[in-house]
Scaffold this motif. Sequence first.
Motif, mmCIF file in Angstrom:
data_model
loop_
_atom_site.group_PDB
_atom_site.id
_atom_site.type_symbol
_atom_site.label_atom_id
_atom_site.label_comp_id
_atom_site.label_asym_id
_atom_site.label_seq_id
_atom_site.Cartn_x
_atom_site.Cartn_y
_atom_site.Cartn_z
ATOM 1 N N ARG A 104 7.954 -3.714 1.304
ATOM 2 C CA ARG A 104 7.229 -4.495 2.308
ATOM 3 C C ARG A 104 6.162 -3.703 3.047
ATOM 4 N N THR A 105 5.953 -2.482 2.655
ATOM 5 C CA THR A 105 4.896 -1.700 3.312
ATOM 6 C C THR A 105 4.024 -1.031 2.267
ATOM 7 N N GLU A 106 2.900 -0.487 2.754
ATOM 8 C CA GLU A 106 2.012 0.226 1.832
ATOM 9 C C GLU A 106 2.643 1.531 1.400
ATOM 10 N N TRP A 107 2.222 1.995 0.259
ATOM 11 C CA TRP A 107 2.515 3.375 -0.136
ATOM 12 C C TRP A 107 1.750 4.287 0.826
ATOM 13 N N LEU A 130 -3.566 2.362 -7.769
ATOM 14 C CA LEU A 130 -2.199 1.834 -7.697
ATOM 15 C C LEU A 130 -1.874 1.346 -6.287
ATOM 16 N N TYR A 131 -2.340 2.122 -5.313
ATOM 17 C CA TYR A 131 -2.073 1.803 -3.904
ATOM 18 C C TYR A 131 -2.611 0.405 -3.561
ATOM 19 N N TYR A 132 -3.858 0.148 -3.914
ATOM 20 C CA TYR A 132 -4.441 -1.153 -3.570
ATOM 21 C C TYR A 132 -3.845 -2.281 -4.403
ATOM 22 N N ARG A 133 -3.535 -1.968 -5.649
ATOM 23 C CA ARG A 133 -2.935 -3.006 -6.477
ATOM 24 C C ARG A 133 -1.614 -3.470 -5.852
ATOM 25 N N HIS A 134 -0.882 -2.484 -5.315
ATOM 26 C CA HIS A 134 0.371 -2.798 -4.642
ATOM 27 C C HIS A 134 0.116 -3.653 -3.401
ATOM 28 N N VAL A 135 -0.932 -3.319 -2.657
ATOM 29 C CA VAL A 135 -1.266 -4.104 -1.463
ATOM 30 C C VAL A 135 -1.590 -5.546 -1.846
ATOM 31 N N TYR A 136 -2.377 -5.706 -2.921
ATOM 32 C CA TYR A 136 -2.771 -7.057 -3.334
ATOM 33 C C TYR A 136 -1.571 -7.858 -3.825
#
Lengths: 650, 244
Positions: A104-107, A130-136
């Motif tokens: 539920r949080t960003e890397w 990867l970080y932004y893909r996870h956010v999206y």
Amino acid sequence: MSAQRMALWAAEPDLDDDINDVDIPLTIPPYQNADLYDDPNLDESALLAVQAQIAQQTALAQIPDVVKRFIVHFHQAVLDNNLPEITLAYESGWNRLTEKFYARTEWPEAEIIAPLVNDDQIFLILYRELYYRHVYSRLQPDIDDRFHSYENSCELFNYLLNSEVGPVPLSLPAQWLWDIIDEFIYQFQSFALYRSRPANKTDEELAMLGSEGGAQAWSSYSVLNVLYSLIQKSRVNEWLKARAEGKSDEEIDEIVGEYGTKPLYRQLGYFSLIGLLRVHVLLGDFTLALKVMDNAGLGLCAGEKVPFTAPTAAHVSTAYHAGVCYLMLRRFTDAARVFTGCLNWVMRARQYHTRSYQYDQINKTADRMYALLALCQTLAPTRLDDNVINVVRERYGEQMTRMGRGEEGLGTFEEIFLYACPKFITANPPPYNDPNTLALLINPPTPSSPSSPTPTSGTPTITDPTQRHLRALSAHFLALSPVPTLRSLLKLYTSLDARKLAGFLDTGVDEEEVLSWMMVMKNAGRCVGRVRGAAGADKDEKNSASTANGSSAGSSLLDGEWMSISDLNFVIDENMIHIAESTVGRRYAGWFIRNSEHAARVFDGLRASPLPGSLPGAKTQGKGGEAKGDTSKDTAPRTSGQKVAWSKVV
Amino acid sequence: MTSATSEWLTPSTRTELIENLVSGVDRYNPSNVSILEDYLYHQIRSGEYDCLANLAILKLYQFNSDLYNPDVVVNILLKALTAEPFPDYNLCTSLLDDRLVNMNPDEPDPLPVLLPILTNLYNLLHQCRFPAFWTFYHSDELESLRENYIVECVGFEEAIREVAARAVKATFTRIGLDRLGTYVDLSGPELEMWIEKQGWSLDISTRTVSIPSNPDNEIESVVIRENVKLAQLQKVIAHAAQVK
């Protein structure tokens, strides 16, 4: 070795618990688990130096050790171009840690973990990807995320395309490369949708979107530029052409040049073609979309060979978007064929993908294809693969009956299309740089207001482009709405007077109208479609002989021939309608052949196995023979070594 | 033998310059829009038609709203109307992103008014309601479209008659002369000449027109039987031979 490594950051829950128990701030005992980390490439002193920085950065210190170790390890794998390790970290490690710590949080931000990877800019770009893909995918991206993910994508592609040393010395698994392209387009689409709704935006957001940089970010030109650059740099079209012409490996290497010989570029180029197909579909350019794929073909989904093992998601995306193009081109047989081919393949491949993290996405797209297939069957009923059509009937049987009733089915038709179509986008933003017009757009003046003399033409409106495409297809659906009734009536006759037919229909329908319906029906009974050279021959098409020549001439996906798709044919002699119905006899041969072959395998299996009594543990080999049939038939019957001479000649 | 779509994909009248624009990445270069627009006006004057080149214009308009020229769009749509039963008209409208109506009262954008009219014309053609098409076509509502655009478009009415001819040819073996007249908006000697040009024959005594047979208006009942090829039986036969 790799299994042991994986255990460190991924598997054993007891290990993870140990790490979680460590009191977090400042005084972490240095490397209590270091003995477990047996990677010889990692130098202790470097880690200690990293450790010193950790102490200074509380942010970094708050990152669980297991994650830190994962990042260091991941970085090392990328540095070594170690594809198996990268794949493992990418497909399994990242997702496991996401579930555990970052559901539920960003890397951690790239700047925070930078010391762990010696500030390696290239790795940090990949990490941010990867970080932004996870956010999206997991969270709600805010406007900063949207802009930054765009900047990061630009940096990544800039590094790949404009490196001074020629092709960059980087290897990434095909799956990741596909995901990079796929995600790039997804974020472009997501931004375009976000941008197209100026209402409910904060002042800050409006200001950012109105700025010059805001107009540049995720512009259609920049996205197309990236994709075309990757295609040109990798010379993937030339590569595909050369392969199709059967050139030798040396010749091909010569043709594709220093970039195209690298798997990284070749795969990125190939995936960019598929990406371009998708972008053109999203922007409503269905002809250009298919034209892009002329050299690549539609791969597995059309029964063609693919140049390399591409991820399942790539095939599914190709089929879905190409099918949508054919649907919008009103080439329903082609659309149905592409959907069916892909769905059949997904059905068979399903057992291998149940654990893939992309499984959900693939299934969602497959569900949409079933829905679109129901529309194809409504607009142009054709015989399709039994397995696939059974699923369609199971899911959409009721809706198909409703759509078969003509006009009253329109609501159902639109509902299915809106569910199954891509989220179309507009190429240009609303006028964020012009606050007055924008204000007018958000709060249109009431039409009755006396101050505006021409209320209808003076009010700017932005509507969803999906509605435009829906209208085009709905108009066709409505044009065809009398067809089902006519069909059921005509089936009862071999000849019928047009006036009499008009009398059978609702009151108020005159002969002239019936004749126009008949012409519509005639048009609906034919369709332009691609004819496959080999398969066309046994398709029982009467005109297959004449079309066989045409198919070899042009391989364009837009190419096609007229074909008759209706089993009910008719012609009008002045006022008299003559009807002829074609029937398809039942097919026995396929069933008979399949079962004979199956029986042969069972027979061979029985003969090969020891007699019952002699070995109590002997298994029945025939069990499961259906699924494994292809492998067993090659090995089992060859015992005699005898080959029938004429079998090769056939 | 050429395929049904080859003339649509690459019309024989397309020049090399246009071909390079349509097939290459230069199609995105805004400075090429004038070349394509000139080519469109050439089509308007000569009666030629090149759908993909016209779509390239609309693509440039889609990306560069400052290039947008409503007169060009109307002309493209008129040309696309004549391609029925191919879906060209819808392919063109698919690229027409909703745009902000020009606020400048001196130069009103004619498209918002004309687009619904053109779509209506298209739907009438698509529904094969040819008499209704001609009635609407001659109505006062279409005066501005006729006088400002269609008058420039050489052979427009003739091309619409071809649309009707394609539908009639597929559906009828014989059709009443008067009925055909309402489909193509012709009568008397004009109609007779048109019929002759189509290669159809007119029987004056019965006032019917006979249409030569073609693959679409020849019907027969067929029973499609399955056709087993020896290759399909290869495994079964081979196995039988081995077991012996």
